[in-house]
Scaffold this motif. Structure first.
Motif, PDB file in Angstrom:
ATOM      1  N   PRO A 239     -15.617  17.503  22.937  1.00 20.29           N
ATOM      2  CA  PRO A 239     -15.410  16.351  22.023  1.00 20.29           C
ATOM      3  C   PRO A 239     -15.628  16.598  20.559  1.00 20.29           C
ATOM      4  CG  PRO A 239     -17.596  16.373  23.177  1.00 20.29           C
ATOM      5  CD  PRO A 239     -16.601  17.507  23.745  1.00 20.29           C
ATOM      6  N   GLY A 240     -14.569  15.854  19.730  1.00 17.55           N
ATOM      7  CA  GLY A 240     -14.817  15.938  18.100  1.00 17.55           C
ATOM      8  C   GLY A 240     -13.992  17.002  17.847  1.00 17.55           C
ATOM      9  N   ARG A 241     -12.539  17.102  18.483  1.00 14.16           N
ATOM     10  CA  ARG A 241     -11.789  18.027  18.153  1.00 14.16           C
ATOM     11  C   ARG A 241     -10.301  17.361  18.060  1.00 14.16           C
ATOM     12  NH1 ARG A 241     -13.478  23.308  17.908  1.00 14.16           N
ATOM     13  NH2 ARG A 241     -11.496  24.225  18.003  1.00 14.16           N
ATOM     14  N   SER A 242      -9.613  17.906  17.463  1.00 11.29           N
ATOM     15  CA  SER A 242      -7.911  16.997  17.476  1.00 11.29           C
ATOM     16  C   SER A 242      -7.198  17.686  18.584  1.00 11.29           C
ATOM     17  CB  SER A 242      -7.455  17.729  15.936  1.00 11.29           C
ATOM     18  OG  SER A 242      -7.300  18.858  16.035  1.00 11.29           O
ATOM     19  N   TYR A 243      -6.313  16.571  18.724  1.00 15.52           N
ATOM     20  CA  TYR A 243      -5.433  16.978  19.830  1.00 15.52           C
ATOM     21  C   TYR A 243      -4.206  16.286  19.251  1.00 15.52           C
ATOM     22  CZ  TYR A 243      -2.054  15.680  23.819  1.00 15.52           C
ATOM     23  OH  TYR A 243      -1.058  15.683  24.528  1.00 15.52           O
ATOM     24  N   VAL A 244      -3.135  17.356  18.788  1.00 15.16           N
ATOM     25  CA  VAL A 244      -2.060  16.877  17.935  1.00 15.16           C
ATOM     26  C   VAL A 244      -0.716  17.292  19.013  1.00 15.16           C
ATOM     27  CG1 VAL A 244      -0.493  17.327  16.102  1.00 15.16           C
ATOM     28  CG2 VAL A 244      -2.774  17.423  15.840  1.00 15.16           C
ATOM     29  N   TYR A 245       0.020  16.445  19.103  1.00 15.96           N
ATOM     30  CA  TYR A 245       1.461  16.463  20.022  1.00 15.96           C
ATOM     31  C   TYR A 245       2.620  15.762  19.126  1.00 15.96           C
ATOM     32  CZ  TYR A 245       0.887  11.608  21.309  1.00 15.96           C
ATOM     33  OH  TYR A 245       0.741  10.202  21.488  1.00 15.96           O
ATOM     34  N   ARG A 246       3.633  16.177  19.741  1.00 12.28           N
ATOM     35  CA  ARG A 246       5.015  15.736  19.267  1.00 12.28           C
ATOM     36  C   ARG A 246       5.215  14.590  20.102  1.00 12.28           C
ATOM     37  NH1 ARG A 246       8.287  17.163  14.578  1.00 12.28           N
ATOM     38  NH2 ARG A 246       7.968  19.151  14.930  1.00 12.28           N
ATOM     39  N   SER A 247       5.583  13.594  19.810  1.00 14.65           N
ATOM     40  CA  SER A 247       6.138  12.469  20.325  1.00 14.65           C
ATOM     41  C   SER A 247       7.606  12.185  20.288  1.00 14.65           C
ATOM     42  CB  SER A 247       5.612  11.190  19.600  1.00 14.65           C
ATOM     43  OG  SER A 247       5.936   9.848  20.256  1.00 14.65           O
ATOM     44  N   HIS A 248       8.339  12.399  21.521  1.00 15.98           N
ATOM     45  CA  HIS A 248       9.927  12.212  21.599  1.00 15.98           C
ATOM     46  C   HIS A 248      10.598  13.124  20.999  1.00 15.98           C
ATOM     47  CE1 HIS A 248       8.946   8.321  23.489  1.00 15.98           C
ATOM     48  NE2 HIS A 248       8.113   7.919  22.626  1.00 15.98           N
ATOM     49  N   GLY A 249       9.944  14.184  20.700  1.00 14.84           N
ATOM     50  CA  GLY A 249      10.405  15.358  19.821  1.00 14.84           C
ATOM     51  C   GLY A 249      10.634  15.137  18.365  1.00 14.84           C
ATOM     52  N   LEU A 250       9.927  14.075  17.831  1.00  9.97           N
ATOM     53  CA  LEU A 250      10.341  13.776  16.454  1.00  9.97           C
ATOM     54  C   LEU A 250       9.181  13.546  15.607  1.00  9.97           C
ATOM     55  CD1 LEU A 250      12.507  10.586  17.223  1.00  9.97           C
ATOM     56  CD2 LEU A 250      13.390  12.988  16.661  1.00  9.97           C
ATOM     57  N   HIS A 251       8.084  13.261  16.014  1.00  8.09           N
ATOM     58  CA  HIS A 251       7.015  12.887  15.294  1.00  8.09           C
ATOM     59  C   HIS A 251       5.651  13.565  15.795  1.00  8.09           C
ATOM     60  CE1 HIS A 251       9.399   9.967  13.391  1.00  8.09           C
ATOM     61  NE2 HIS A 251       9.680   9.011  14.585  1.00  8.09           N
ATOM     62  N   TRP A 252       4.795  14.027  14.941  1.00 13.17           N
ATOM     63  CA  TRP A 252       3.432  14.537  15.193  1.00 13.17           C
ATOM     64  C   TRP A 252       2.907  13.198  15.355  1.00 13.17           C
ATOM     65  CZ3 TRP A 252       3.465  19.123  17.068  1.00 13.17           C
ATOM     66  CH2 TRP A 252       4.466  20.131  16.589  1.00 13.17           C
ATOM     67  N   CYS A 253       1.504  13.316  16.252  1.00 13.95           N
ATOM     68  CA  CYS A 253       0.446  12.205  16.586  1.00 13.95           C
ATOM     69  C   CYS A 253      -0.923  12.850  16.645  1.00 13.95           C
ATOM     70  CB  CYS A 253       0.566  11.395  17.889  1.00 13.95           C
ATOM     71  SG  CYS A 253       2.465  10.625  17.794  1.00 13.95           S
TER      72      CYS A 253
END
Length: 189
Positions: free
Chosen positions: A65-79
């Motif tokens: 816990p207390g870390r980031s999870y960054v992913y690409r949404s629909h191949g367009l935007h980082w979240c």
């Protein structure tokens, strides 16, 4: 790493963490603002990326816990998400919108627009404005480039409602927003 950041215990249920994040200031390399909207996700429900277990894409959502999870949404935007609960569980909070407060010139340049209300209203816009990319995945939230600051004012009025932008488990009231904020991605229902 201490699980308490900005007075929030990240080793807690994601809906609890999401509610407590409203009003917290998030900065990435000094650029950011007040969190005004967040959504909770947990492995127990089918809208969560962790629902079917760990994969190369979602491994960081499983902790600690207390870390980031960054992913690409629909191949367009980082979240950008903040990981919650104990290591191995698979829970997080999607940061949906900020009230821009620091680094507005940088945000405007990155987004290519002047309207302050639209700079960080939505998870993709927020990441573009803050310069968040895959390079920010699985980083500790208590160290650079991230800064989390407790709310400066007193009691923050938080509204809760159904999540948006998903097709599964939409009925869960796990979208949280700052009452009266003009910086939400969409009005609270």
């Amino acid at each position: 790493m201490d699980n308490y950041l900005a007075g929030i215990d990240f080793n807690a249920p994601s809906a609890e963490v999401a509610r407590r994040l409203i009003g917290v200031t998030l900065l990435v390399d000094g650029v950011g603002g007040r969190i005004v909207e967040a959504e909770a996700y947990d492995r127990s429900e089918p809208a969560a990326h962790s629902f079917n277990g760990p994969t190369p894409r979602n491994f960081s959502m499983f902790g600690p816990p207390g870390r980031s999870y960054v992913y690409r949404s629909h191949g367009l935007h980082w979240c950008l998400n903040f990981v919650c609960r104990e290591e191995g569980h698979g829970a997080g909070v999607l940061i949906r919108a900020l009230e821009p407060l620091a680094g507005l010139a940088q945000m405007r340049a990155r987004r290519g627009l002047d309207d302050e209300r639209l700079l960080c209203a939505g998870p993709g816009r927020l990441c573009q404005a803050l310069g968040v990319t895959r390079a920010h995945n699985n980083l500790a939230l208590d160290a650079a480039p991230f800064t989390l600051l407790a709310p400066e004012r007193g009691v923050v009025e938080v509204l809760a409602g159904p999540r948006i932008g998903i097709r599964k488990a939409m009925e869960l009231p796990w979208r949280f927003g700052l009452a009266g904020s003009r910086f939400l991605s969409k009005p609270m229902r």
